[in-house]
Design a protein around this motif. Structure first.
Motif, PDB file in Angstrom:
ATOM      1  N   HIS A   1       0.867  -1.181   0.000  1.00 41.39           N
ATOM      2  CA  HIS A   1       0.000   0.000   0.000  1.00 41.39           C
ATOM      3  C   HIS A   1       0.903   1.230   0.000  1.00 41.39           C
ATOM      4  CE1 HIS A   1      -3.289  -2.717   0.797  1.00 41.39           C
ATOM      5  NE2 HIS A   1      -4.153  -1.707   0.844  1.00 41.39           N
TER       6      HIS A   1
ATOM      7  N   GLU B   1      -3.873   4.388   5.522  1.00 43.59           N
ATOM      8  CA  GLU B   1      -4.259   4.684   4.133  1.00 43.59           C
ATOM      9  C   GLU B   1      -5.648   5.313   4.058  1.00 43.59           C
ATOM     10  OE1 GLU B   1      -3.878   1.742   5.473  1.00 43.59           O
ATOM     11  OE2 GLU B   1      -5.557   0.440   4.885  1.00 43.59           O
ATOM     12  N   TRP B   2      -6.367   5.341   5.196  1.00 45.04           N
ATOM     13  CA  TRP B   2      -7.670   6.002   5.293  1.00 45.04           C
ATOM     14  C   TRP B   2      -7.534   7.440   5.776  1.00 45.04           C
ATOM     15  CZ3 TRP B   2     -13.104   4.402   5.357  1.00 45.04           C
ATOM     16  CH2 TRP B   2     -13.317   3.186   4.692  1.00 45.04           C
TER      17      TRP B   2
ATOM     18  N   HIS C   1      -6.037   3.536  -4.648  1.00 45.48           N
ATOM     19  CA  HIS C   1      -6.715   3.222  -3.397  1.00 45.48           C
ATOM     20  C   HIS C   1      -7.964   4.095  -3.288  1.00 45.48           C
ATOM     21  CE1 HIS C   1      -7.198   2.261   0.912  1.00 45.48           C
ATOM     22  NE2 HIS C   1      -6.751   1.098   0.492  1.00 45.48           N
ATOM     23  N   HIS C   2      -8.601   4.125  -2.102  1.00 42.94           N
ATOM     24  CA  HIS C   2      -9.882   4.832  -1.980  1.00 42.94           C
ATOM     25  C   HIS C   2      -9.768   6.322  -2.304  1.00 42.94           C
ATOM     26  CE1 HIS C   2     -10.659   1.054  -0.182  1.00 42.94           C
ATOM     27  NE2 HIS C   2     -10.632   1.386   1.097  1.00 42.94           N
TER      28      HIS C   2
ATOM     29  N   TYR D   1      -3.872  -4.368  -7.323  1.00 41.05           N
ATOM     30  CA  TYR D   1      -4.994  -4.006  -6.445  1.00 41.05           C
ATOM     31  C   TYR D   1      -5.669  -2.747  -7.034  1.00 41.05           C
ATOM     32  CZ  TYR D   1      -7.167  -1.598  -2.401  1.00 41.05           C
ATOM     33  OH  TYR D   1      -8.025  -0.945  -1.552  1.00 41.05           O
TER      34      TYR D   1
ATOM     35  N   MET E   1     -20.533   1.686   8.952  1.00 40.86           N
ATOM     36  CA  MET E   1     -20.597   0.727   7.842  1.00 40.86           C
ATOM     37  C   MET E   1     -21.697   1.147   6.867  1.00 40.86           C
ATOM     38  SD  MET E   1     -18.225  -1.392   8.016  1.00 40.86           S
ATOM     39  CE  MET E   1     -18.609  -2.862   7.072  1.00 40.86           C
TER      40      MET E   1
ATOM     41  N   ASP F   1     -10.952  -4.227  -4.591  1.00 39.91           N
ATOM     42  CA  ASP F   1     -11.248  -4.062  -3.169  1.00 39.91           C
ATOM     43  C   ASP F   1     -12.593  -3.393  -2.920  1.00 39.91           C
ATOM     44  OD1 ASP F   1      -9.349  -2.856  -0.250  1.00 39.91           O
ATOM     45  OD2 ASP F   1     -10.864  -4.410  -0.512  1.00 39.91           O
ATOM     46  N   ILE F   2     -13.221  -3.830  -1.837  1.00 43.34           N
ATOM     47  CA  ILE F   2     -14.382  -3.233  -1.182  1.00 43.34           C
ATOM     48  C   ILE F   2     -15.572  -3.066  -2.135  1.00 43.34           C
ATOM     49  CG2 ILE F   2     -13.686  -0.749  -1.345  1.00 43.34           C
ATOM     50  CD1 ILE F   2     -14.166  -0.752   1.797  1.00 43.34           C
TER      51      ILE F   2
ATOM     52  N   ARG G   1     -13.869  -9.792  -4.329  1.00 40.85           N
ATOM     53  CA  ARG G   1     -14.371  -8.493  -3.870  1.00 40.85           C
ATOM     54  C   ARG G   1     -14.932  -7.631  -5.010  1.00 40.85           C
ATOM     55  NH1 ARG G   1     -10.595  -6.542   1.217  1.00 40.85           N
ATOM     56  NH2 ARG G   1     -10.576  -8.538   2.296  1.00 40.85           N
TER      57      ARG G   1
ATOM     58  N   GLU H   1      -9.531 -10.771   5.760  1.00 40.83           N
ATOM     59  CA  GLU H   1      -8.626  -9.654   6.074  1.00 40.83           C
ATOM     60  C   GLU H   1      -8.410  -9.593   7.579  1.00 40.83           C
ATOM     61  OE1 GLU H   1      -9.526  -6.134   3.865  1.00 40.83           O
ATOM     62  OE2 GLU H   1      -9.099  -4.826   5.568  1.00 40.83           O
TER      63      GLU H   1
HETATM   64  C1  LIG Z   1      -6.615  -4.413   2.104  1.00 40.16           C
HETATM   65  C2  LIG Z   1      -7.516  -3.453   2.870  1.00 40.16           C
HETATM   66  N1  LIG Z   1      -8.872  -3.586   2.398  1.00 40.16           N
HETATM   67  C3  LIG Z   1      -9.802  -2.679   3.072  1.00 40.16           C
HETATM   68  C4  LIG Z   1     -11.239  -2.979   2.675  1.00 40.16           C
HETATM   69  N2  LIG Z   1     -11.591  -4.229   3.329  1.00 40.16           N
HETATM   70  C5  LIG Z   1     -12.763  -4.864   3.108  1.00 40.16           C
HETATM   71  O1  LIG Z   1     -13.589  -4.406   2.381  1.00 40.16           O
HETATM   72  C6  LIG Z   1     -13.028  -6.165   3.813  1.00 40.16           C
HETATM   73  C7  LIG Z   1     -13.038  -5.980   5.332  1.00 40.16           C
HETATM   74  C8  LIG Z   1     -13.919  -4.870   5.751  1.00 40.16           C
HETATM   75  C9  LIG Z   1     -15.261  -4.892   5.831  1.00 40.16           C
HETATM   76  N3  LIG Z   1     -15.680  -3.683   6.265  1.00 40.16           N
HETATM   77  C10 LIG Z   1     -14.645  -2.854   6.458  1.00 40.16           C
HETATM   78  C11 LIG Z   1     -14.589  -1.537   6.868  1.00 40.16           C
HETATM   79  C12 LIG Z   1     -13.354  -0.928   6.921  1.00 40.16           C
HETATM   80  C13 LIG Z   1     -12.226  -1.624   6.552  1.00 40.16           C
HETATM   81  C14 LIG Z   1     -12.296  -2.973   6.189  1.00 40.16           C
HETATM   82  C15 LIG Z   1     -13.522  -3.557   6.120  1.00 40.16           C
HETATM   83  C16 LIG Z   1      -9.374  -1.249   2.747  1.00 40.16           C
HETATM   84  O2  LIG Z   1     -10.314  -0.339   3.329  1.00 40.16           O
HETATM   85  C17 LIG Z   1      -8.007  -1.062   3.380  1.00 40.16           C
HETATM   86  O3  LIG Z   1      -7.590   0.281   3.222  1.00 40.16           O
HETATM   87  C18 LIG Z   1      -7.007  -2.008   2.718  1.00 40.16           C
HETATM   88  O4  LIG Z   1      -6.869  -1.663   1.351  1.00 40.16           O
END
Ligand SMILES: C[C@@H]1N[C@H](CNC(=O)CCc2c[nH]c3ccccc23)[C@@H](O)[C@H](O)[C@@H]1O
Length: 449
Positions: free
Chosen positions: A34, A66-67, A130-131, A175, A192, A228-229, A256, A268
């Motif tokens: 990251h 990273e957030w 990333h985000h 990624y 969430m 991701d996400i 994902r 994770e």
């Molecule tokens: C590898 C990591 N993945 C994270 C996202 N993770 C997920 O979507 C699965 C776990 C999860 C579920 N709800 C969440 C809320 C915040 C962070 C992680 C999660 C990313 O938010 C984090 O910055 C990083 O890139």
């Protein structure tokens, strides 16, 4: 010339014909990276691991450095306080781009490639976006929210690392944050629920994400699509997947993309506790963060022995470990992160034979009569038994029966005397295990059960 079979079509039945390639099954250990604008402030409260911090607090004390952009949007977060004190309340997050782009000019990707190879990693997965929406390659896809640009790295960091990693004989994966992009949705995420409602779902964003993945596949032919996400509902993952597999037959796709289909699942800061037939990969940082966090110290970072045991445990249950490194803006890596990579690499150098290319046995684990933990893997006609903790001297593995005349060796070759006992099998281990980490025994022939 043989016509190139366009083997996959954009429907789930066709895609399900894809099987997980051996390279991914054999690899067992990958490096996650990251790296981005957030690597400049490199600051987060080390509040704890994901899953161990109550979700009602998680986003306010986000341990994920990273957030940072989201954290400073929450005015009562420690990150906002830090940001005001260090940069001033009106310092826009995207101004970190100047420092990031200036400092990474000095970065030599081949240094990372040899570091990861020495650590025993077989593949690498780098954040391409990333985000925060910043792309680590000079994308030609315009960002409608950034007509003036400033959201794409001028240096092709993705291409430079891909070339160096492949030059070192490792696979290269990419990624991409398909689910969140804070240039499209600027509302802060405190729950969430916010995470769901701030995932951009416009046609415009879906086209943007599809175009980005397609550009990445065309430019770099990545061996892993690590989305991701989530993915926008208007995106077309099945078309993307079919074109990807036709371009990269030995590629793998994670779970994902907000669809059922995947080659592997991605717990994770978590892992499964039994052998899971579907291929899986557990990802985590060395500490509580994926992006470099300058305030993380040894008390937040996994210990060397625990890291090695984590890998052995995951491999015994059919998983891979994707271990994250958070580099500084100039590409250097902190001492504590280097220390853990070197410890893992040293152990794998001597004991990797029962890890790489292995598969789970009939059961993943056993105990010793002293209460110690044992993990098993199988490879060819050998069973490997890893005795966790500092196993030394006579050690009895409960419930394990060897065929008469079986040969038992320590990794590195020294033979080990053994005998059948009422409880199982007693191995005469050396009086003290030289290096940190589990004692690995190879047993041939492998017992049937
Ligand atoms: C590898 C990591 N993945 C994270 C996202 N993770 C997920 O979507 C699965 C776990 C999860 C579920 N709800 C969440 C809320 C915040 C962070 C992680 C999660 C990313 O938010 C984090 O910055 C990083 O890139």
């Amino acid at each position: 010339p043989a016509a190139f079979a366009q083997k996959y079509s954009p429907d789930w039945t066709s895609l399900k014909a894809h099987t997980v390639p051996n390279w991914f099954e054999d690899a067992k250990f990958g490096i996650f990276i990251h790296w981005g604008l957030y690597s400049v402030p490199a600051w987060a409260p080390p509040s704890g691991e994901l899953g161990k911090v109550d979700m009602s607090r998680w986003f306010y004390q986000n341990a994920y450095a990273e957030w940072y952009l989201n954290s400073i949007r929450l005015k009562d977060s420690p990150s906002y306080k830090h940001h005001v004190e260090t940069y001033g309340a009106d310092f826009d997050y995207y101004r970190f781009g100047q420092a990031f782009e200036q400092q990474n000019r000095a970065w030599k990707p081949q240094n990372w490639a040899s570091l990861f190879k020495d650590a025993g990693a077989r593949y690498v997965v780098l954040t391409t976006k990333h985000h925060d929406g910043y792309t680590l390659w000079p994308s030609k896809v315009p960002n409608p929210k950034r007509p003036q640009g400033g959201i794409n790295s001028p240096r092709d960091l993705v291409g430079d690392l891909t070339k160096a990693v492949r030059g070192a004989g490792l696979h290269m994966g990419l990624y991409y944050s398909g689910g969140l992009d804070w240039t499209f949705e600027t509302r802060p995420i405190a729950t969430m629920g916010d995470l769901r409602t701030t995932a951009p779902q416009t046609e415009e964003y879906a086209r943007y994400a599809d175009a980005h993945w397609r550009e990445l596949i065309r430019l770099y032919q990545p061996s892993v699509l690590w989305n991701d996400i989530g993915y926008p509902k208007l995106g077309k993952p099945e078309a993307l997947f079919a074109d990807y597999y036709n371009a990269v037959p030995e590629g793998v796709i994670n779970n994902r993309f907000s669809v059922e289909y995947s080659d592997f699942t991605t717990p994770e800061y978590a892992k499964y506790d039994k052998i899971t037939p579907k291929k899986w990969e557990s990802c985590r940082g060395l500490g509580f963060s994926f992006g470099y966090n300058q305030v993380e110290g040894p008390e937040h970072v996994i210990a060397p022995e625990a890291l090695i045991e984590l890998l052995v445990d995951i491999v015994s249950k059919n998983g891979n470990l994707l271990l994250n490194i958070g580099p500084k803006p100039d590409g250097t890596i902190s001492e504590i992160q280097l220390n853990r990579l070197n410890a893992l690499g040293a152990w794998l150098k001597t004991n990797g034979d029962g890890i790489f290319g292995s598969r789970p046995w009939v059961r993943p684990s056993a105990k010793t009569t002293a209460g110690g933990d044992v993990r098993f893997t199988k490879k060819g006609d050998a069973l490997y038994a890893f005795l966790l903790g500092r196993a030394a001297g006579p050690s009895t593995v409960v419930g394990l029966t060897l065929a008469p005349g079986s040969t038992v060796r320590l990794s590195g070759g020294r033979s080990v005397a053994w005998k059948k006992t009422g409880d199982g099998t007693t191995f005469e281990l050396p009086a003290n295990s030289p290096a940190a980490g589990p004692v690995a025994l190879s047993i041939t022939p492998a017992p049937a059960a």
